[in-house]
Motif scaffolding. Sequence first.
Motif, PDB file in Angstrom:
ATOM      1  N   LEU A   1     -12.594  13.739   4.550  1.00 40.61           N
ATOM      2  CA  LEU A   1     -12.042  13.373   5.620  1.00 40.61           C
ATOM      3  C   LEU A   1     -11.171  14.400   6.373  1.00 40.61           C
ATOM      4  O   LEU A   1     -10.077  14.678   6.223  1.00 40.61           O
ATOM      5  N   PRO A   2     -11.660  15.288   7.333  1.00 34.69           N
ATOM      6  CA  PRO A   2     -11.253  16.707   7.741  1.00 34.69           C
ATOM      7  C   PRO A   2      -9.839  16.114   8.593  1.00 34.69           C
ATOM      8  O   PRO A   2      -9.912  15.098   9.318  1.00 34.69           O
ATOM      9  N   ARG A   3      -8.793  16.854   8.432  1.00 38.32           N
ATOM     10  CA  ARG A   3      -7.728  16.454   9.296  1.00 38.32           C
ATOM     11  C   ARG A   3      -7.660  16.918  10.612  1.00 38.32           C
ATOM     12  O   ARG A   3      -8.181  17.976  10.927  1.00 38.32           O
TER      13      ARG A   3
ATOM     14  N   LYS B   1      -6.267   5.321   7.213  1.00 39.23           N
ATOM     15  CA  LYS B   1      -5.216   4.389   6.604  1.00 39.23           C
ATOM     16  C   LYS B   1      -5.181   4.844   5.022  1.00 39.23           C
ATOM     17  O   LYS B   1      -3.881   4.840   4.726  1.00 39.23           O
ATOM     18  N   THR B   2      -6.213   5.154   4.437  1.00 43.87           N
ATOM     19  CA  THR B   2      -5.986   5.342   3.069  1.00 43.87           C
ATOM     20  C   THR B   2      -5.234   6.653   2.962  1.00 43.87           C
ATOM     21  O   THR B   2      -4.317   6.809   2.076  1.00 43.87           O
ATOM     22  N   ARG B   3      -5.753   7.704   3.866  1.00 45.12           N
ATOM     23  CA  ARG B   3      -4.991   9.122   3.782  1.00 45.12           C
ATOM     24  C   ARG B   3      -3.499   8.852   3.848  1.00 45.12           C
ATOM     25  O   ARG B   3      -2.610   9.495   3.354  1.00 45.12           O
ATOM     26  N   THR B   4      -3.070   8.075   5.092  1.00 44.49           N
ATOM     27  CA  THR B   4      -1.659   7.891   5.355  1.00 44.49           C
ATOM     28  C   THR B   4      -0.935   7.394   4.184  1.00 44.49           C
ATOM     29  O   THR B   4       0.141   7.831   3.947  1.00 44.49           O
ATOM     30  N   HIS B   5      -1.443   6.334   3.572  1.00 40.92           N
ATOM     31  CA  HIS B   5      -0.657   5.833   2.436  1.00 40.92           C
ATOM     32  C   HIS B   5      -0.661   6.737   1.260  1.00 40.92           C
ATOM     33  O   HIS B   5       0.301   6.871   0.506  1.00 40.92           O
ATOM     34  N   LEU B   6      -1.508   7.592   1.039  1.00 44.49           N
ATOM     35  CA  LEU B   6      -1.525   8.471  -0.050  1.00 44.49           C
ATOM     36  C   LEU B   6      -0.626   9.753   0.198  1.00 44.49           C
ATOM     37  O   LEU B   6       0.043  10.402  -0.553  1.00 44.49           O
TER      38      LEU B   6
ATOM     39  N   LEU C   1       0.996  -1.188   0.052  1.00 46.16           N
ATOM     40  CA  LEU C   1      -0.030   0.055   0.036  1.00 46.16           C
ATOM     41  C   LEU C   1       0.779   1.427   0.023  1.00 46.16           C
ATOM     42  O   LEU C   1       0.283   2.361  -0.250  1.00 46.16           O
ATOM     43  N   ASP C   2       2.143   1.292   0.021  1.00 47.51           N
ATOM     44  CA  ASP C   2       2.972   2.217   0.180  1.00 47.51           C
ATOM     45  C   ASP C   2       3.863   2.196  -1.082  1.00 47.51           C
ATOM     46  O   ASP C   2       5.058   2.752  -1.339  1.00 47.51           O
ATOM     47  N   GLY C   3       3.213   1.351  -2.282  1.00 41.71           N
ATOM     48  CA  GLY C   3       3.723   1.219  -3.786  1.00 41.71           C
ATOM     49  C   GLY C   3       2.638   1.951  -4.486  1.00 41.71           C
ATOM     50  O   GLY C   3       1.622   1.936  -4.024  1.00 41.71           O
ATOM     51  N   PRO C   4       2.820   2.137  -5.917  1.00 39.51           N
ATOM     52  CA  PRO C   4       1.964   2.685  -6.755  1.00 39.51           C
ATOM     53  C   PRO C   4       0.741   1.943  -7.095  1.00 39.51           C
ATOM     54  O   PRO C   4      -0.489   2.100  -7.006  1.00 39.51           O
ATOM     55  N   ARG C   5       0.980   0.469  -7.089  1.00 42.21           N
ATOM     56  CA  ARG C   5      -0.082  -0.598  -7.401  1.00 42.21           C
ATOM     57  C   ARG C   5      -1.101  -0.391  -6.043  1.00 42.21           C
ATOM     58  O   ARG C   5      -2.206  -0.507  -6.519  1.00 42.21           O
ATOM     59  N   GLY C   6      -0.548  -0.440  -4.949  1.00 49.05           N
ATOM     60  CA  GLY C   6      -1.581  -0.434  -3.672  1.00 49.05           C
ATOM     61  C   GLY C   6      -1.986   0.940  -3.632  1.00 49.05           C
ATOM     62  O   GLY C   6      -3.368   1.063  -3.296  1.00 49.05           O
TER      63      GLY C   6
ATOM     64  N   LEU D   1      -6.378   1.582  -3.591  1.00 44.05           N
ATOM     65  CA  LEU D   1      -6.952   2.590  -2.644  1.00 44.05           C
ATOM     66  C   LEU D   1      -7.709   3.591  -3.370  1.00 44.05           C
ATOM     67  O   LEU D   1      -9.079   4.011  -2.713  1.00 44.05           O
ATOM     68  N   ILE D   2      -7.272   4.091  -4.439  1.00 46.92           N
ATOM     69  CA  ILE D   2      -8.068   5.172  -5.011  1.00 46.92           C
ATOM     70  C   ILE D   2      -9.206   4.592  -5.766  1.00 46.92           C
ATOM     71  O   ILE D   2     -10.591   5.138  -5.638  1.00 46.92           O
TER      72      ILE D   2
END
Length: 412
Positions: free
Chosen positions: A106-108, A67-72, A45-50, A54-55
């Motif tokens: 998703l407000p920060r 989790k999604t925001r963290t990886h993006l 999930l910390d690579g382009p394919r992952g 997620l997107i």
Amino acid sequence: MDTQLADFIRDTRAGQQAEAILRKCVHCGFCTATCPTYQLLGDELDGPRGRIYLIKQLLEGKAVTEKTRTHLDRCLTCRSCETTCPSGVEYSRLLDIGRQIVEQRLPRPLREAVPRKLLREVLPRPAVFGALVRVGRALRPLLPSALADKLPPEPSGKAGEWPAKTVHPRRMLALAGCAQPALAPNINSATARVLDRIGISLFEEKKAGCCGAVRFHLNDQAAALDDMRRNIDAWWPHVEAGIEAIVVTASGCGVQVRDYAHLLADDPVYAAKAERVSGLSRDPSEVLAAERDTLFHLLRQSAVPQGKLAFHSPCTLQHGLKIKGVIEELLTVAGFELTPVADAHLCCGSAGTYSLLQPELSQKLRNNKLVALNAGSPRQVATANIGCLCHLQAGSLLAVRHWIELIDEVLE
């Protein structure tokens, strides 16, 4: 990659673009081999394919999660994966769409929102940022080392001096930018001096400012588009007057200006102007390469052995602008002995504001890059982007310069 877009985005231009990009992805995983964050973390999930998966889930209506925001957020937007991809997946455009959805839904928390707000408001304003840089230099001994290291030393001597007011028939416009005038004013003036020697006048339009990249990549895309429109308005009289090019000496800004045509394509007032401006945008290496006969003659007259030099090719130069080998040839003709740099395709960790927002990953990438740059025992390091320059200099005992400054000094 098959996808079923949710109603909220299916019939929008962003949705159509995203679907076309997703359909090109064949899940091959070649991109993971050249992704800096995947190399460090080993997480799919910390690579382009992952991240693409997620997107895709966001676009299909799945819930937006931390989790999604963290990886993006961890993505550097270095575009190395785009260079590697055999299917031509425009990953960075898909990432922009995905990040905007996450930001809207998703407000920060304040600990994340406040630094981003400050960066969006301070960095793109040259007067404010310049004043803070002057204060920071004066108070350098009192600043935390992580912040003090980001400040290059005060320019001295002729730094920042433009050539004498010789008006050549050939004229080009330079983007002044936002951070670079305060951090390294000699870059644009050195470019002007080099171009003056080959018969081209370079000038700045003071009404222009930040290229829009800072706000765009901090997910304030509406404000970023306003930055782009302001620049187009400032430059347009010069475009109509027949300037040959808009020279952008920071490769990161160069990528953004080249993108004006795409980003403003739906704007009925600015679309045609944006396309014209994007078409005029040039990296200084492209300008000099087009004048190679004249320039090479001058360099060979001036050049003496300059010693070993390591060249760091910014991601925005090699993956964004697709310029490879041009600057290296110019430096070699100027008398520099270029040392080999392992894994030259990998990011140094600067990536605009990434080094401030993701300091741990950024410093690991910088350390790796400095090991590679120092391996050939160079006397100094050259690069093509102000962000990379400051980031690398903060961890380097060797001087890190913009390559155009070295060409200028050789011609002197």
